[in-house]
Design a protein around this motif. Structure first.
Motif, PDB file in Angstrom:
ATOM      1  N   GLY A 143     -31.396  13.552 -27.639  1.00  0.00           N
ATOM      2  CA  GLY A 143     -32.667  12.646 -27.863  1.00  0.00           C
ATOM      3  C   GLY A 143     -32.700  10.983 -27.617  1.00  0.00           C
ATOM      4  O   GLY A 143     -33.457  10.764 -27.122  1.00  0.00           O
ATOM      5  N   ILE A 144     -31.489  10.616 -27.588  1.00  0.00           N
ATOM      6  CA  ILE A 144     -31.344   9.185 -27.418  1.00  0.00           C
ATOM      7  C   ILE A 144     -31.182   9.011 -25.828  1.00  0.00           C
ATOM      8  O   ILE A 144     -32.073   8.120 -25.099  1.00  0.00           O
ATOM      9  N   ALA A 145     -30.828  10.020 -25.231  1.00  0.00           N
ATOM     10  CA  ALA A 145     -30.704   9.791 -23.713  1.00  0.00           C
ATOM     11  C   ALA A 145     -32.023   9.771 -23.203  1.00  0.00           C
ATOM     12  O   ALA A 145     -32.726   9.283 -22.317  1.00  0.00           O
ATOM     13  N   ARG A 146     -32.955  10.955 -23.626  1.00  0.00           N
ATOM     14  CA  ARG A 146     -34.329  11.161 -23.295  1.00  0.00           C
ATOM     15  C   ARG A 146     -35.059   9.828 -23.651  1.00  0.00           C
ATOM     16  O   ARG A 146     -36.009   9.498 -22.967  1.00  0.00           O
ATOM     17  N   ALA A 147     -34.823   8.890 -24.766  1.00  0.00           N
ATOM     18  CA  ALA A 147     -35.644   7.800 -25.024  1.00  0.00           C
ATOM     19  C   ALA A 147     -35.438   6.837 -24.043  1.00  0.00           C
ATOM     20  O   ALA A 147     -36.040   6.186 -23.698  1.00  0.00           O
ATOM     21  N   LEU A 148     -33.959   6.569 -23.757  1.00  0.00           N
ATOM     22  CA  LEU A 148     -33.536   5.552 -23.134  1.00  0.00           C
ATOM     23  C   LEU A 148     -33.744   5.839 -21.409  1.00  0.00           C
ATOM     24  O   LEU A 148     -33.768   4.867 -20.769  1.00  0.00           O
ATOM     25  N   ALA A 149     -34.106   7.156 -21.124  1.00  0.00           N
ATOM     26  CA  ALA A 149     -34.035   7.582 -19.816  1.00  0.00           C
ATOM     27  C   ALA A 149     -35.502   6.994 -19.135  1.00  0.00           C
ATOM     28  O   ALA A 149     -35.712   6.858 -17.928  1.00  0.00           O
ATOM     29  N   ILE A 150     -36.489   6.801 -19.966  1.00  0.00           N
ATOM     30  CA  ILE A 150     -37.701   6.277 -19.719  1.00  0.00           C
ATOM     31  C   ILE A 150     -37.801   4.599 -19.424  1.00  0.00           C
ATOM     32  O   ILE A 150     -38.754   4.154 -19.308  1.00  0.00           O
ATOM     33  N   ASN A 151     -36.662   4.017 -19.719  1.00  0.00           N
ATOM     34  CA  ASN A 151     -36.734   2.546 -19.656  1.00  0.00           C
ATOM     35  C   ASN A 151     -37.643   1.803 -20.488  1.00  0.00           C
ATOM     36  O   ASN A 151     -38.493   1.136 -20.044  1.00  0.00           O
ATOM     37  N   PRO A 152     -37.663   2.292 -21.725  1.00  0.00           N
ATOM     38  CA  PRO A 152     -38.811   1.643 -22.614  1.00  0.00           C
ATOM     39  C   PRO A 152     -38.620   0.325 -22.994  1.00  0.00           C
ATOM     40  O   PRO A 152     -37.377  -0.159 -22.947  1.00  0.00           O
ATOM     41  N   LYS A 153     -39.902  -0.317 -23.256  1.00  0.00           N
ATOM     42  CA  LYS A 153     -39.508  -1.807 -23.746  1.00  0.00           C
ATOM     43  C   LYS A 153     -38.933  -2.041 -25.175  1.00  0.00           C
ATOM     44  O   LYS A 153     -38.504  -2.763 -25.295  1.00  0.00           O
ATOM     45  N   MET A 154     -39.269  -0.803 -25.942  1.00  0.00           N
ATOM     46  CA  MET A 154     -38.907  -0.730 -27.080  1.00  0.00           C
ATOM     47  C   MET A 154     -38.404   0.472 -27.465  1.00  0.00           C
ATOM     48  O   MET A 154     -38.941   1.325 -26.949  1.00  0.00           O
ATOM     49  N   LEU A 155     -37.209   0.621 -28.596  1.00  0.00           N
ATOM     50  CA  LEU A 155     -36.683   1.941 -29.001  1.00  0.00           C
ATOM     51  C   LEU A 155     -37.079   2.116 -30.067  1.00  0.00           C
ATOM     52  O   LEU A 155     -36.608   1.100 -31.042  1.00  0.00           O
ATOM     53  N   LEU A 156     -37.516   3.127 -30.648  1.00  0.00           N
ATOM     54  CA  LEU A 156     -38.033   3.101 -32.307  1.00  0.00           C
ATOM     55  C   LEU A 156     -37.196   4.552 -32.629  1.00  0.00           C
ATOM     56  O   LEU A 156     -37.256   5.389 -32.040  1.00  0.00           O
ATOM     57  N   MET A 157     -36.491   4.244 -33.712  1.00  0.00           N
ATOM     58  CA  MET A 157     -35.648   5.333 -34.340  1.00  0.00           C
ATOM     59  C   MET A 157     -35.879   5.530 -35.566  1.00  0.00           C
ATOM     60  O   MET A 157     -35.725   4.591 -36.551  1.00  0.00           O
ATOM     61  N   ASP A 158     -36.166   6.842 -35.890  1.00  0.00           N
ATOM     62  CA  ASP A 158     -36.587   7.126 -37.414  1.00  0.00           C
ATOM     63  C   ASP A 158     -35.269   7.794 -37.910  1.00  0.00           C
ATOM     64  O   ASP A 158     -35.135   8.886 -37.832  1.00  0.00           O
ATOM     65  N   GLU A 159     -34.523   7.201 -38.775  1.00  0.00           N
ATOM     66  CA  GLU A 159     -33.394   7.835 -39.282  1.00  0.00           C
ATOM     67  C   GLU A 159     -32.426   8.632 -38.273  1.00  0.00           C
ATOM     68  O   GLU A 159     -32.314   9.918 -38.625  1.00  0.00           O
ATOM     69  N   PRO A 160     -32.051   8.176 -37.244  1.00  0.00           N
ATOM     70  CA  PRO A 160     -31.490   9.386 -36.120  1.00  0.00           C
ATOM     71  C   PRO A 160     -30.477  10.159 -36.276  1.00  0.00           C
ATOM     72  O   PRO A 160     -30.301  11.028 -35.873  1.00  0.00           O
ATOM     73  N   PHE A 161     -29.758   9.315 -37.395  1.00  0.00           N
ATOM     74  CA  PHE A 161     -28.306  10.157 -37.657  1.00  0.00           C
ATOM     75  C   PHE A 161     -28.154  10.639 -38.869  1.00  0.00           C
ATOM     76  O   PHE A 161     -27.165  11.318 -39.615  1.00  0.00           O
ATOM     77  N   SER A 162     -29.515  10.639 -39.722  1.00  0.00           N
ATOM     78  CA  SER A 162     -29.461  10.993 -41.352  1.00  0.00           C
ATOM     79  C   SER A 162     -29.047  12.721 -41.364  1.00  0.00           C
ATOM     80  O   SER A 162     -28.387  13.107 -42.351  1.00  0.00           O
ATOM     81  N   ALA A 163     -29.135  13.346 -40.425  1.00  0.00           N
ATOM     82  CA  ALA A 163     -28.945  14.721 -40.394  1.00  0.00           C
ATOM     83  C   ALA A 163     -27.570  15.250 -39.850  1.00  0.00           C
ATOM     84  O   ALA A 163     -27.030  16.460 -39.887  1.00  0.00           O
ATOM     85  N   LEU A 164     -26.831  14.346 -39.578  1.00  0.00           N
ATOM     86  CA  LEU A 164     -25.519  14.504 -38.946  1.00  0.00           C
ATOM     87  C   LEU A 164     -24.338  14.279 -39.529  1.00  0.00           C
ATOM     88  O   LEU A 164     -24.499  13.503 -40.971  1.00  0.00           O
TER      89      LEU A 164
END
Lengths: 285, 283
Positions: A143-164
């Protein structure tokens, strides 16, 4: 500070109930901001509004001087529950995002770029596996790779690690801290985890409890970078910073009332504190 | 005691059940010894057939007789000797052709329409009353209307298949599309994937298992209905053939037809089962 994103007077209401309103804050280019608060104060809604997935009932989000009207490739989202498409491989999921960014790229070019993006999160060996064959941590990496792969100007993360689980979460936190500082990625993250916020954020927004939630305080994280989980708790000021945020979450988030705010509080200029620089006296409450 | 029963055990039991059933059948239909046909005028018997001349009914054939007949039929399944005498393979092929045409047309209409209905709550609500009223109608009730308006019995049969196949596919497609996970749609939105790309790359694969399940239900119903439809319209097809053998009092052929209809239905279901496996995904 050149503000890249500016949230101006945003509100969300359900019927007569106001979840939050009068929320103002900005995010500068290259800055990483965390939003911390209890469940029900509308954190996820704020992130969705920032992403353009939801429209606010009041106020606006200004990005690069323009009010946003919907989602954009410039603001990539890492979702709470990874949100990978189970019929695509890990590489396929990332390649799908890349093919949306680069409409003119060939399938092979998208695939190659997807594998490159997976390599950055240490998943090149699992590129051809379906999400069902990946562990929770690996899925979130995709999921993180997918978000970073499009070279966004901004990364928004919604509790990305809470289920781990705790171990995986720690490893991923370090990894995101590294990726974010390497690329000077502008970021906005929602979290419950105080240490996660201290590790990643330049500024931590503390939100009072809903309904009628507000941003009650902005904590500046003055701890030096690079920060890792291994060195974080040895840094001078770390404990003061952590205690300050915990105190807020335990007591002051509930005590804050929007109709009778502290004298120095104003929605547009929320007080900023730097507990790591000048530890407040104990028993300040 | 549920899952892992070895195959040979279940297969062995199946064979045992089959042989007991066939054996009991064979014994039950064995001709009674000492049937008094002594004083029969041989010319009368030749004219009417032995059984009829004796005043009896056509005997129920035993499995051995049916097996013999089956081998006869399968020895040359595709012969054509005039419109009323064609091999069983030809009849099944006609039926499959009708089912294929009706089902194919229904899929062409139902899947895109279901897609649109599933994506729009407004259209979903607007179409719903029509679907709810038309869906429970027996497809054969459409037959007179089809014959009247189409004026061609062969196409009418195809139309009846079309009308009975369309509902499960339409409802399942609409349901599958409407229940695509919100988070996947949000991913597509944040990637600015656009309507078309979202439909093809996200919604279609997400809903595909539900859609194929609808197709599987449809083809099952279509194969049920074709037999009845062909009994009505006549001419060709396995349904017509069954009715024809009834008129001929060829009980063995009727039993064989039942077996064939079952086997072809099974094959059709398995075919779509393969399709379901091809589009299945697991979280």
């Amino acid at each position: 500070m050149t503000e890249y994103v500016s949230i101006e007077g945003v509100a969300r209401r359900y019927g007569p109930t106001t979840i939050f309103q009068d929320v103002w804050f900005g995010i500068a280019r290259g800055e990483f901001v965390c939003l911390v608060g209890h469940s029900g104060c509308g954190k996820t809604t704020i992130l969705n509004i920032l992403a353009g997935l939801e429209a606010p009932d009041d106020g606006a989000v200004i990005v690069d001087g323009q009010a946003i009207t919907g989602p954009s490739l410039d603001r990539a989202v890492v979702f709470q529950g990874h949100a990978l498409m189970p019929w695509m491989t890990a590489a396929g999921n990332v390649a799908f995002a890349i093919s949306c960014r680069h409409r003119d790229w060939s399938r092979a070019a998208c695939d190659a770029a997807a594998r490159e993006a997976l390599k950055r999160v240490g998943l090149d060996h699992a590129a051809d596996r379906k999400p069902a064959e990946l562990s929770g941590g690996m899925k979130q990496r995709v999921g993180i790779a997918r978000a970073l792969a499009i070279n966004p100007k901004m990364l928004l993360m919604d509790e990305p690690f809470s289920a781990l689980d705790a171990l995986t979460r720690g490893a991923l936190q370090d990894e995101v801290a590294r990726l974010v500082s390497e690329t000077e990625q502008t970021g906005f993250m929602i979290t419950h985890d105080v240490d996660e916020a201290i590790l990643l954020a330049d500024r931590i927004l503390l939100m009072s409890n809903g309904p009628e939630a507000r941003i009650a305080e902005v904590v500046l994280n003055t701890l030096p970078k690079p920060r890792t989980r291994a060195n974080l708790h040895h840094m001078p000021g770390y404990h003061a910073l952590r205690d300050h945020i915990l105190d807020f979450l335990i007591a002051r988030s509930r005590a804050f009332k929007a109709d009778a705010p502290p004298a120095d509080w104003s929605a547009r200029a929320v007080p900023e504190v730097s507990p790591a620089l000048s530890p407040p006296p104990l028993a300040a409450e | 005691m549920s899952a892992s029963v070895p195959f040979w055990r279940s297969a062995g039991l199946s064979l045992l059940i089959l042989s007991i059933f066939l054996g009991a059948w064979e014994i039950a239909v064995m001709p009674k010894a000492g049937g008094g046909g002594a004083a029969l005028d041989p010319e009368y018997a030749a004219l009417l057939g032995q059984a009829a001349a004796q005043g009896g009914t056509t005997p129920m054939p035993g499995p051995s007789a049916i097996g013999k007949r089956l081998l006869e039929l399968l020895a040359d399944p595709f012969y054509v000797r005039g419109p009323n005498d064609q091999g069983i393979g030809v009849q099944i092929a006609y039926s499959l052709l009708r089912v294929g045409a009706g089902f194919g047309l229904a899929a062409i209409v139902a899947i895109p329409l279901g897609f649109v209905i599933g994506m729009s709550p407004l259209l979903n609500a607007a179409f719903n009353p029509f679907i709810q009223v038309l869906r429970p109608v027996s497809p054969l009730a459409w037959m007179p209307l089809a014959l009247y308006s189409i004026k061609d019995s062969a196409i009418s049969a195809v139309f009846v298949i079309f009308i009975c196949s369309i509902w499960p596919m339409l409802l399942n497609t609409a349901f599958g599309v409407a229940s695509v996970r919100r988070e996947w749609l949000n991913v597509a939105r944040t990637l600015e994937a656009g309507r078309w790309r979202t439909a093809i790359r996200v919604i279609l694969p997400a809903a595909a298992p539900t859609i194929v399940t609808g197709m599987r239900i449809s083809i099952g119903i279509a194969w049920l209905v074709i037999v009845a439809a062909e009994m009505l319209v006549g001419g060709t097809g396995i349904g017509y053939w069954v009715w024809n053998q009834w008129n001929n009092l060829s009980i063995a052929d009727i039993v064989i037809a039942i077996l064939m209809i079952g086997l072809v239905g099974l094959a059709l279901d398995r075919l779509l089962g393969l399709g379901a496996r091809a589009v299945a995904w697991r979280e």
